[in-house]
Design an enzyme around this catalytic site. Structure first.
Site, PDB file in Angstrom:
ATOM      1  N   SER A 124       0.831  -1.202   0.000  1.00 13.55           N
ATOM      2  CA  SER A 124       0.000   0.000   0.000  1.00 13.55           C
ATOM      3  C   SER A 124       0.868   1.255   0.000  1.00 13.55           C
ATOM      4  CB  SER A 124      -0.861  -0.019   1.261  1.00 13.55           C
ATOM      5  OG  SER A 124      -1.478   1.222   1.471  1.00 13.55           O
ATOM      6  N   TYR A 148      -2.158  -1.101  10.732  1.00 14.85           N
ATOM      7  CA  TYR A 148      -2.401  -1.646   9.387  1.00 14.85           C
ATOM      8  C   TYR A 148      -1.209  -1.360   8.465  1.00 14.85           C
ATOM      9  CZ  TYR A 148      -3.831  -1.809   4.549  1.00 14.85           C
ATOM     10  OH  TYR A 148      -3.850  -2.069   3.200  1.00 14.85           O
ATOM     11  N   LYS A 152       1.937  -3.895   6.460  1.00 15.88           N
ATOM     12  CA  LYS A 152       2.357  -3.909   5.055  1.00 15.88           C
ATOM     13  C   LYS A 152       3.879  -3.750   4.964  1.00 15.88           C
ATOM     14  CE  LYS A 152      -1.590  -4.599   3.314  1.00 15.88           C
ATOM     15  NZ  LYS A 152      -1.887  -5.900   2.695  1.00 15.88           N
TER      16      LYS A 152
HETATM   17  P1  NAD Z   1     -11.098  -6.943   0.850  1.00 13.67           P
HETATM   18  O1  NAD Z   1     -11.353  -6.952   2.298  1.00 13.67           O
HETATM   19  O2  NAD Z   1     -12.228  -6.704  -0.075  1.00 13.67           O
HETATM   20  O3  NAD Z   1     -10.404  -8.328   0.408  1.00 13.67           O
HETATM   21  C1  NAD Z   1      -9.554  -9.045   1.261  1.00 13.67           C
HETATM   22  C2  NAD Z   1     -10.041 -10.492   1.256  1.00 13.67           C
HETATM   23  O4  NAD Z   1      -9.188 -11.271   2.091  1.00 13.67           O
HETATM   24  C3  NAD Z   1     -11.459 -10.654   1.791  1.00 13.67           C
HETATM   25  O5  NAD Z   1     -12.210 -11.409   0.867  1.00 13.67           O
HETATM   26  C4  NAD Z   1     -11.268 -11.391   3.102  1.00 13.67           C
HETATM   27  O6  NAD Z   1     -12.365 -12.257   3.367  1.00 13.67           O
HETATM   28  C5  NAD Z   1      -9.980 -12.145   2.870  1.00 13.67           C
HETATM   29  N1  NAD Z   1      -9.176 -12.474   4.050  1.00 13.67           N
HETATM   30  C6  NAD Z   1      -8.721 -11.644   5.018  1.00 13.67           C
HETATM   31  N2  NAD Z   1      -7.964 -12.323   5.907  1.00 13.67           N
HETATM   32  C7  NAD Z   1      -7.922 -13.615   5.469  1.00 13.67           C
HETATM   33  C8  NAD Z   1      -7.304 -14.791   5.939  1.00 13.67           C
HETATM   34  N3  NAD Z   1      -6.559 -14.792   7.051  1.00 13.67           N
HETATM   35  N4  NAD Z   1      -7.476 -15.928   5.240  1.00 13.67           N
HETATM   36  C9  NAD Z   1      -8.218 -15.958   4.112  1.00 13.67           C
HETATM   37  N5  NAD Z   1      -8.834 -14.872   3.619  1.00 13.67           N
HETATM   38  C10 NAD Z   1      -8.691 -13.713   4.290  1.00 13.67           C
HETATM   39  O7  NAD Z   1      -9.918  -5.903   0.580  1.00 13.67           O
HETATM   40  P2  NAD Z   1      -9.328  -5.341  -0.788  1.00 13.67           P
HETATM   41  O8  NAD Z   1      -9.644  -3.912  -0.857  1.00 13.67           O
HETATM   42  O9  NAD Z   1      -9.683  -6.227  -1.908  1.00 13.67           O
HETATM   43  O10 NAD Z   1      -7.774  -5.457  -0.469  1.00 13.67           O
HETATM   44  C11 NAD Z   1      -6.977  -6.540  -0.926  1.00 13.67           C
HETATM   45  C12 NAD Z   1      -5.558  -6.344  -0.423  1.00 13.67           C
HETATM   46  O11 NAD Z   1      -5.046  -5.120  -0.927  1.00 13.67           O
HETATM   47  C13 NAD Z   1      -5.439  -6.265   1.097  1.00 13.67           C
HETATM   48  O12 NAD Z   1      -4.246  -6.910   1.487  1.00 13.67           O
HETATM   49  C14 NAD Z   1      -5.342  -4.783   1.357  1.00 13.67           C
HETATM   50  O13 NAD Z   1      -4.653  -4.506   2.542  1.00 13.67           O
HETATM   51  C15 NAD Z   1      -4.553  -4.319   0.140  1.00 13.67           C
HETATM   52  N6  NAD Z   1      -4.762  -2.905  -0.179  1.00 13.67           N
HETATM   53  C16 NAD Z   1      -6.044  -2.436  -0.329  1.00 13.67           C
HETATM   54  C17 NAD Z   1      -6.246  -1.088  -0.609  1.00 13.67           C
HETATM   55  C18 NAD Z   1      -7.630  -0.528  -0.725  1.00 13.67           C
HETATM   56  O14 NAD Z   1      -7.799   0.672  -0.602  1.00 13.67           O
HETATM   57  N7  NAD Z   1      -8.667  -1.330  -0.992  1.00 13.67           N
HETATM   58  C19 NAD Z   1      -5.143  -0.236  -0.774  1.00 13.67           C
HETATM   59  C20 NAD Z   1      -3.852  -0.757  -0.629  1.00 13.67           C
HETATM   60  C21 NAD Z   1      -3.684  -2.103  -0.344  1.00 13.67           C
HETATM   61  C1  WQD Z   2      -9.400   9.672   0.777  1.00 11.25           C
HETATM   62  C2  WQD Z   2      -9.578  11.171   1.002  1.00 11.25           C
HETATM   63  C3  WQD Z   2      -9.932  11.745   3.314  1.00 11.25           C
HETATM   64  C4  WQD Z   2     -13.783   9.685   3.685  1.00 11.25           C
HETATM   65  C5  WQD Z   2      -6.954   4.619   2.980  1.00 11.25           C
HETATM   66  C6  WQD Z   2      -5.914   3.877   3.771  1.00 11.25           C
HETATM   67  C7  WQD Z   2      -4.827   3.379   2.855  1.00 11.25           C
HETATM   68  C8  WQD Z   2      -5.428   2.569   1.706  1.00 11.25           C
HETATM   69  C9  WQD Z   2      -6.507   3.319   1.000  1.00 11.25           C
HETATM   70  C10 WQD Z   2      -5.486   0.256   2.242  1.00 11.25           C
HETATM   71  C11 WQD Z   2      -8.847  11.684   2.234  1.00 11.25           C
HETATM   72  C12 WQD Z   2     -11.163  12.059   2.500  1.00 11.25           C
HETATM   73  C13 WQD Z   2     -12.597  10.202   3.214  1.00 11.25           C
HETATM   74  C14 WQD Z   2     -14.828  10.582   4.028  1.00 11.25           C
HETATM   75  C15 WQD Z   2     -13.435  12.421   3.365  1.00 11.25           C
HETATM   76  N1  WQD Z   2      -6.043   1.367   2.163  1.00 11.25           N
HETATM   77  N2  WQD Z   2     -12.419  11.544   3.052  1.00 11.25           N
HETATM   78  N3  WQD Z   2     -14.624  11.912   3.833  1.00 11.25           N
HETATM   79  O1  WQD Z   2      -7.129   7.674   3.694  1.00 11.25           O
HETATM   80  O2  WQD Z   2      -6.155   7.959   1.372  1.00 11.25           O
HETATM   81  O3  WQD Z   2      -6.341   5.723   2.347  1.00 11.25           O
HETATM   82  O4  WQD Z   2      -7.478   3.753   1.949  1.00 11.25           O
HETATM   83  O5  WQD Z   2      -4.326   0.015   2.067  1.00 11.25           O
HETATM   84  O6  WQD Z   2      -3.960   2.603   3.621  1.00 11.25           O
HETATM   85  O7  WQD Z   2      -5.356   4.750   4.743  1.00 11.25           O
HETATM   86  O8  WQD Z   2      -8.389   6.855   1.629  1.00 11.25           O
HETATM   87  O9  WQD Z   2     -10.719   6.907   0.865  1.00 11.25           O
HETATM   88  O10 WQD Z   2     -10.248   6.972   3.359  1.00 11.25           O
HETATM   89  O11 WQD Z   2      -9.706   8.958   1.958  1.00 11.25           O
HETATM   90  O12 WQD Z   2     -13.303  13.625   3.217  1.00 11.25           O
HETATM   91  O13 WQD Z   2     -15.926  10.178   4.485  1.00 11.25           O
HETATM   92  O14 WQD Z   2     -10.969  11.419   1.258  1.00 11.25           O
HETATM   93  O15 WQD Z   2      -9.712  12.700   4.294  1.00 11.25           O
HETATM   94  O16 WQD Z   2      -8.393  12.985   1.942  1.00 11.25           O
HETATM   95  P1  WQD Z   2      -6.964   7.178   2.328  1.00 11.25           P
HETATM   96  P2  WQD Z   2      -9.849   7.370   1.981  1.00 11.25           P
END
Ligand code: NAD
Ligand code: WQD
Length: 334
Positions: A124, A148, A152
């Site tokens: 991330s 969190y 990562k």
């Molecule tokens: P999500 O929660 O939709 O998907 C994650 C999946 O993993 C879910 O289906 C959950 O049931 C499964 N899971 C969690 N722990 C598990 C375990 N121990 N065993 C088996 N399954 C398990 O999330 P997402 O948004 O699709 O994110 C996928 C990956 O990308 C995550 O690792 C997340 O941290 C990373 N990521 C997400 C974002 C984002 O904003 N969505 C940003 C950066 C990184």
């Molecule tokens: C985006 C912008 C908020 C909600 C998070 C995690 C990051 C990654 C992605 C997993 C910011 C603003 C948000 C709301 C708002 N996840 N906001 N009102 O914080 O960039 O990242 O998700 O890896 O680790 O920290 O994403 O979508 O929460 O926020 O004004 O109700 O929207 O302040 O500027 P963020 P976000």
């Protein structure tokens, strides 16, 4: 190739399964459904008209993971499974550290036992902390503001050290910026449980009338309109980035930012959503959200050059597809 996709029922995992299947790969999904539904697996199969193998297991369970590797000749692992709610990670640090780092170790160990050399990890942009924008892969990482983010950074280090000790291990650490949107069919997308933490799902639920108004967290940041700036990336571009990385994976560790390289403010996103979809998104300005940074966007030149991958979809496609997905969900859902 036979690809094990952990977290394949989740948001990014399910979209990546679509792209993998369409590229001709066999997909084996391992997901304990703690934040997803089994029906998403069926939907991916319907979109692609292809079958996947599904193991409803926890990937921290070493024996259950071993059974998958014993049953299939796995060629590569894409490890999406993880817990991802930032605020929850502050309340339940041990759950987050355990789930997100033990799963990485269990999978890397299984790869070693079975001679599986390809490993792609969902990292991330949060690992950059409050660095100068644009974030570049060569930057020193700053401590994350929450457990969190630390999970990562730790998982990245576990995989780097594993690759150092095993010259054939080929690891791709993909640092996602802000994934949004949905598959163009509107059939799969992001379905957070409870009140969304992230901006785009909150906006779609306000537009739908499920939530009254958006709270904009701060308008006094040093950004053009004072609201937070992020690098939103369409989830299908992100999914395609995984397949590009899988195709070009070579021994060693490769780190890539997956974003568009373009910063968009909260108010710009809201405006684009309203204009493209012809709906209103009422909002109010609130104070800053603790832990937020002013700006986050990627330098994407490394992925472009080495993976021959570039995000093709812009903010209009992102808001259009996010809304298409939300619109077809039953009003009572969530
Ligand atoms: P999500 O929660 O939709 O998907 C994650 C999946 O993993 C879910 O289906 C959950 O049931 C499964 N899971 C969690 N722990 C598990 C375990 N121990 N065993 C088996 N399954 C398990 O999330 P997402 O948004 O699709 O994110 C996928 C990956 O990308 C995550 O690792 C997340 O941290 C990373 N990521 C997400 C974002 C984002 O904003 N969505 C940003 C950066 C990184
Ligand atoms: C985006 C912008 C908020 C909600 C998070 C995690 C990051 C990654 C992605 C997993 C910011 C603003 C948000 C709301 C708002 N996840 N906001 N009102 O914080 O960039 O990242 O998700 O890896 O680790 O920290 O994403 O979508 O929460 O926020 O004004 O109700 O929207 O302040 O500027 P963020 P976000």
């Amino acid at each position: 190739m036979n690809i094990l996709v952990t977290g394949g029922a989740g948001y990014i995992g399910s979209h990546t399964c679509v792209v993998l299947l369409e590229a001709g790969h066999e997909v084996i999904v391992a997901d304990n459904l703690c934040n997803s539904k089994a029906e998403t697996i069926d939907k991916v199969e319907q979109i692609t008209n292809k079958k996947m193998v599904f193991y409803p297991i926890d990937v921290t369970d070493e024996e259950a993971v071993e059974r998958i590797f014993a049953d299939h000749k796995i060629d590569g692992v894409i490890h999406f499974a993880g817990l991802k709610a930032v605020a929850e990670s502050v309340e339940k640090p041990l759950e987050y550290y355990y789930n997100n780092t033990v799963s990485t170790m269990v999978l890397a160990k299984a790869c070693q036992r079975h001679g599986v050399e390809k490993f792609i990890f969902s990292s991330s942009a949060t690992v950059y902390g409050e660095n100068e924008v644009p974030f570049v892969e060569t930057m020193d990482l700053l401590p994350a503001a929450n457990p969190y983010g630390e999970t990562k950074a730790i998982s990245e280090r576990i995989l780097m050290d594993t690759a150092k000790a095993n010259s054939k291990f080929s690891v791709s650490l993909l640092r996602y910026f802000n994934p949004v949107g949905a598959h163009e069919s509107g059939f799969i997308g992001e379905e957070p449980t409870g009140i969304p933490n992230n901006l785009m799902p909150y906006v779609t639920q306000v537009a739908k009338g499920k939530l009254e108004k958006l709270q904009v967290f701060g308008n006094d940041y040093p950004t053009p309109d004072g609201t937070g700036v992020r690098d939103y990336i369409h989830v299908m571009d992100l999914a395609e980035g995984h397949v590009a990385s899988l195709d070009r994976l070579t021994p060693g560790v490769h780190i890539y930012n997956l974003g568009t390289g373009q910063g968009i403010s909260v108010l710009q996103l809201v405006k684009a959503f309203e204009e493209v979809n012809g709906v209103r998104v009422p909002y109010e300005i609130m104070g800053r959200r603790p832990g937020d940074i002013a700006e986050s966007y990627a330098d994407v030149s490394k992925a472009e050059k080495e993976l021959n991958w570039k995000a093709k979809r812009g903010i209009k496609e992102m808001v259009r597809d996010a809304w298409r997905f939300e619109s077809q969900l039953p009003a009572a859902q969530k």
